[in-house]
Design a protein around this motif. Structure first.
Motif, PDB file in Angstrom:
ATOM      1  N   GLN A 200      -3.982   6.918 -22.263  1.00  0.00           N
ATOM      2  CA  GLN A 200      -5.410   7.068 -22.531  1.00  0.00           C
ATOM      3  C   GLN A 200      -6.208   6.333 -21.468  1.00  0.00           C
ATOM      4  N   LEU A 201      -7.324   6.947 -21.052  1.00  0.00           N
ATOM      5  CA  LEU A 201      -8.203   6.299 -20.093  1.00  0.00           C
ATOM      6  C   LEU A 201      -8.764   5.019 -20.711  1.00  0.00           C
ATOM      7  N   PRO A 202      -9.149   4.062 -19.865  1.00  0.00           N
ATOM      8  CA  PRO A 202      -9.739   2.838 -20.418  1.00  0.00           C
ATOM      9  C   PRO A 202     -11.056   3.130 -21.119  1.00  0.00           C
ATOM     10  N   SER A 203     -11.412   2.268 -22.033  1.00  0.00           N
ATOM     11  CA  SER A 203     -12.667   2.445 -22.769  1.00  0.00           C
ATOM     12  C   SER A 203     -13.843   2.229 -21.831  1.00  0.00           C
ATOM     13  N   GLY A 204     -14.836   3.094 -21.964  1.00  0.00           N
ATOM     14  CA  GLY A 204     -16.042   2.949 -21.163  1.00  0.00           C
ATOM     15  C   GLY A 204     -16.982   1.927 -21.770  1.00  0.00           C
ATOM     16  N   THR A 205     -17.961   1.533 -20.991  1.00  0.00           N
ATOM     17  CA  THR A 205     -18.992   0.618 -21.457  1.00  0.00           C
ATOM     18  C   THR A 205     -20.343   1.204 -21.082  1.00  0.00           C
ATOM     19  N   THR A 206     -21.402   0.532 -21.491  1.00  0.00           N
ATOM     20  CA  THR A 206     -22.730   0.974 -21.064  1.00  0.00           C
ATOM     21  C   THR A 206     -22.895   0.786 -19.566  1.00  0.00           C
ATOM     22  N   TRP A 207     -22.013   0.007 -18.996  1.00  0.00           N
ATOM     23  CA  TRP A 207     -22.088  -0.304 -17.576  1.00  0.00           C
ATOM     24  C   TRP A 207     -21.355   0.724 -16.712  1.00  0.00           C
ATOM     25  N   ALA A 208     -20.273   1.311 -17.256  1.00  0.00           N
ATOM     26  CA  ALA A 208     -19.469   2.271 -16.490  1.00  0.00           C
ATOM     27  C   ALA A 208     -18.765   3.217 -17.451  1.00  0.00           C
ATOM     28  N   ALA A 209     -18.685   4.473 -17.062  1.00  0.00           N
ATOM     29  CA  ALA A 209     -17.998   5.485 -17.866  1.00  0.00           C
ATOM     30  C   ALA A 209     -16.484   5.348 -17.678  1.00  0.00           C
ATOM     31  N   PRO A 210     -15.688   5.861 -18.633  1.00  0.00           N
ATOM     32  CA  PRO A 210     -14.221   5.771 -18.488  1.00  0.00           C
ATOM     33  C   PRO A 210     -13.707   6.396 -17.194  1.00  0.00           C
ATOM     34  N   GLU A 211     -14.312   7.521 -16.791  1.00  0.00           N
ATOM     35  CA  GLU A 211     -13.861   8.193 -15.563  1.00  0.00           C
ATOM     36  C   GLU A 211     -14.128   7.334 -14.331  1.00  0.00           C
ATOM     37  N   GLN A 212     -15.267   6.619 -14.315  1.00  0.00           N
ATOM     38  CA  GLN A 212     -15.580   5.758 -13.180  1.00  0.00           C
ATOM     39  C   GLN A 212     -14.608   4.578 -13.101  1.00  0.00           C
ATOM     40  N   ILE A 213     -14.274   4.016 -14.255  1.00  0.00           N
ATOM     41  CA  ILE A 213     -13.305   2.913 -14.282  1.00  0.00           C
ATOM     42  C   ILE A 213     -11.946   3.415 -13.801  1.00  0.00           C
ATOM     43  N   ALA A 214     -11.527   4.585 -14.320  1.00  0.00           N
ATOM     44  CA  ALA A 214     -10.227   5.146 -13.945  1.00  0.00           C
ATOM     45  C   ALA A 214     -10.170   5.429 -12.450  1.00  0.00           C
ATOM     46  N   GLU A 215     -11.254   5.945 -11.890  1.00  0.00           N
ATOM     47  CA  GLU A 215     -11.270   6.253 -10.458  1.00  0.00           C
ATOM     48  C   GLU A 215     -11.172   4.988  -9.613  1.00  0.00           C
ATOM     49  N   ALA A 216     -11.883   3.920 -10.030  1.00  0.00           N
ATOM     50  CA  ALA A 216     -11.843   2.657  -9.284  1.00  0.00           C
ATOM     51  C   ALA A 216     -10.449   2.048  -9.328  1.00  0.00           C
ATOM     52  N   VAL A 217      -9.819   2.060 -10.497  1.00  0.00           N
ATOM     53  CA  VAL A 217      -8.475   1.483 -10.628  1.00  0.00           C
ATOM     54  C   VAL A 217      -7.457   2.321  -9.869  1.00  0.00           C
ATOM     55  N   SER A 218      -7.557   3.639  -9.982  1.00  0.00           N
ATOM     56  CA  SER A 218      -6.608   4.530  -9.303  1.00  0.00           C
ATOM     57  C   SER A 218      -6.667   4.341  -7.786  1.00  0.00           C
ATOM     58  N   THR A 219      -7.882   4.230  -7.248  1.00  0.00           N
ATOM     59  CA  THR A 219      -8.036   4.024  -5.799  1.00  0.00           C
ATOM     60  C   THR A 219      -7.428   2.693  -5.368  1.00  0.00           C
ATOM     61  N   ALA A 220      -7.689   1.630  -6.150  1.00  0.00           N
ATOM     62  CA  ALA A 220      -7.148   0.314  -5.785  1.00  0.00           C
ATOM     63  C   ALA A 220      -5.626   0.288  -5.886  1.00  0.00           C
ATOM     64  N   LEU A 221      -5.057   0.931  -6.914  1.00  0.00           N
ATOM     65  CA  LEU A 221      -3.593   0.980  -7.042  1.00  0.00           C
ATOM     66  C   LEU A 221      -2.979   1.805  -5.914  1.00  0.00           C
ATOM     67  N   ASP A 222      -3.657   2.869  -5.523  1.00  0.00           N
ATOM     68  CA  ASP A 222      -3.167   3.702  -4.427  1.00  0.00           C
ATOM     69  C   ASP A 222      -3.083   2.892  -3.131  1.00  0.00           C
ATOM     70  N   GLN A 223      -4.037   1.998  -2.917  1.00  0.00           N
ATOM     71  CA  GLN A 223      -4.012   1.148  -1.719  1.00  0.00           C
ATOM     72  C   GLN A 223      -2.866   0.142  -1.757  1.00  0.00           C
ATOM     73  N   ARG A 224      -2.310  -0.108  -2.929  1.00  0.00           N
ATOM     74  CA  ARG A 224      -1.162  -1.006  -3.071  1.00  0.00           C
ATOM     75  C   ARG A 224       0.161  -0.239  -3.108  1.00  0.00           C
TER      76      ARG A 224
END
Length: 200
Positions: free
Chosen positions: A65-89
């Motif tokens: 399951q995607l991470p829970s979103g907040t009023t600050w960021a949607a779940p898709e935005q969080i998932a995209e940020a984490v996926s990009t950072a993990l890809d760089q590792r």
């Protein structure tokens, strides 16, 4: 009189020290080891083997399951940020196979106190008595305390087979600005959190 009494007490103390020592040194052999000791390996007696982070190649979300979103960021935005950072590792999303790592992300807003110190420029110039014709004047620094809101990003990586947590880190960023600035700040915070992965 006092000298005789002190001498008498000293003689009594010395006589008491001349008695035999009640403690006798003895050496007894160690008891025999239990019969099962030769076949049993006590793993707790050895340090754990260092974890091989190189074998982790793929990842997926905890419970898929995607991470829970907040009023600050949607779940898709969080998932995209984490996926990009993990890809760089060097970690790629698992495709049609069990993932080596399971990833969990928490976003939380926190209030923190921040102190700012203002140092005003000193003044050096004509002075008055008792400082002489010239003097050095400067006020004490002013310390101001502000309450700020920050967004804390916590990342947890779990072994895909055992479920044991193998790595965790957190980073924070200021929770302000436009929506695009907040998404950029989220990406930067995730990147800082993953900066120490894999541990050396």
């Amino acid at each position: 009189m006092h000298c005789r009494l002190a001498a008498l007490l000293s003689c009594l103390l010395l006589a008491a020290c001349q008695g035999p020592n009640p403690y006798v040194a003895s050496s007894l052999p160690l008891p025999p080891a239990p019969a099962a000791a030769a076949q049993t390996l006590d793993i707790s007696a050895y340090p754990a083997a260092p974890r091989d982070y190189g074998r982790y190649r793929s990842w997926s979300w905890v419970n898929n399951q995607l991470p829970s979103g907040t009023t600050w960021a949607a779940p898709e935005q969080i998932a995209e940020a984490v996926s990009t950072a993990l890809d760089q590792r060097g970690l790629r999303p698992a495709r049609n196979a069990p993932a080596d790592l399971r990833v969990a992300v928490e976003l939380r807003q926190e209030r923190r106190l921040q102190q700012v110190q203002d140092n005003y420029d000193p003044y050096y110039g004509p002075g008055y008595r008792p400082y002489g014709p010239y003097g050095y004047y400067g006020g004490p620094p002013t310390v101001r305390t502000y309450e700020i809101q920050v967004m804390v990003v916590r990342l947890h990586l779990f072994d895909g087979v055992t479920g044991q947590e193998v790595w965790a880190a957190a980073a924070d960023t200021a929770a302000q600005g436009s929506q695009s600035q907040q998404v950029d700040a989220l990406r930067a915070a995730v990147g800082r959190a993953l900066a120490t992965y894999p541990p050396s």
